[in-house]
Design an enzyme around this catalytic site. Structure first.
Site, short mmCIF file in Angstrom:
data_model
loop_
_atom_site.label_atom_id
_atom_site.label_comp_id
_atom_site.label_asym_id
_atom_site.label_seq_id
_atom_site.Cartn_x
_atom_site.Cartn_y
_atom_site.Cartn_z
N ASP A 31 0.83 -1.21 0.00
CA ASP A 31 0.00 0.00 0.00
C ASP A 31 0.87 1.26 0.00
O ASP A 31 2.03 1.23 0.45
CB ASP A 31 -0.89 0.04 1.26
N1 URA Z 1 -1.26 -5.91 3.90
C1 URA Z 1 -1.72 -4.65 3.95
O1 URA Z 1 -2.71 -4.37 4.58
N2 URA Z 1 -1.05 -3.70 3.27
C2 URA Z 1 0.07 -3.95 2.56
O2 URA Z 1 0.66 -3.03 1.98
C3 URA Z 1 0.54 -5.27 2.52
C4 URA Z 1 -0.16 -6.24 3.19
#
Ligand code: URA
Length: 236
Positions: free
Chosen positions: A102
């Site tokens: 993310d």
């Molecule tokens: N899980 C999440 O919530 N975000 C990420 O970036 C990777 C795994």
């Protein structure tokens, strides 16, 4: 020289097995001639086409990147935000991230131009473990986290069992540091899983991907993977 099906898979067109089907069906040309022989070997100088579209035969490259927070896991962004490939301007090959982190998640991200490698790492059946460390709001207690080890359903999505470790608890700020190890790669998976057990994530970092760790890298830095590190994924 490489086998034709391998070259097609590495270019990210399809899997090696399906590429064999394409060859048998007469969909693949080498230097303008249809080739139906599965053992055919080609070099980087040969012009390979699938369904009339030439494929690129760049040599394969593999990088381990420490993605900082505030960067998109993509090769471009229509809102002009920073993307991970902005850190690789010196790399001439057309690399892209394997899976994604993310925007506000930091940590280990792999980039490559090898479609076969990317498929191998992201295919759910291969169950490659990824280790995350999360700062969460709330006091993490083992009995609250237990459902994570059985797998759970949240917001309409099913998550496979995960392993957790409570690394620390701060009673004053009512926050905790939790390590979560998962082998799927669903959208916002760690955030959703921890939210499902009442511990909303404030900060998230991926520390490990299979056998790979961040080592001494700092946010924004990368290194090339050693051949052995790449092969370990193919052999496991
Ligand atoms: N899980 C999440 O919530 N975000 C990420 O970036 C990777 C795994």
């Amino acid at each position: 020289m490489n086998r034709l099906q391998k070259v097609i898979a590495q270019a990210g067109i399809t899997s090696r097995r399906k590429a064999e089907g394409y060859i048998l069906e007469g969909r693949v040309k080498v230097n303008g001639t249809i080739v139906r022989e599965l053992g055919t070997k080609v070099s980087a100088k040969d012009r390979v086409e699938v369904d009339g579209v030439p494929i690129s035969q760049e040599s394969s490259v593999y990088y381990l990147f420490y993605k900082p927070r505030g960067v998109i896991s993509a090769v471009m962004d229509d809102k002009k935000r920073k993307v991970v490939t902005d850190y690789f301007l010196d790399v001439p090959e057309r690399i892209y991230p394997i899976g994604r982190l993310d925007y506000n998640t930091s940590g280990l991200l792999l980039l490559t131009n090898d479609g076969e490698f990317s498929q191998l790492l992201t295919h759910p059946k291969n169950e490659i473990e990824k280790k995350y460390v999360a700062k969460v709001k709330g006091i993490a207690l083992p009995q609250a986290l237990k459902p994570l080890t059985r797998g759970l359903k949240y917001k309409g999505e099913k998550y496979a069992p995960a392993k957790y470790e409570i690394l620390s608890v701060d009673n004053r700020t009512e926050t905790s540091i939790v390590q979560l190890t998962i082998h799927e790669g669903k959208n916002h998976q760690v955030k959703n899983m921890l939210e499902a057990v009442g511990l909303p994530v404030q900060k998230l970092k991926r520390e490990q991907y299979g056998h790979l760790t961040l080592g001494n890298l700092k946010p924004g830095e990368y290194r090339a993977l050693h051949k052995k590190e790449v092969n370990q994924f193919f052999n496991s």
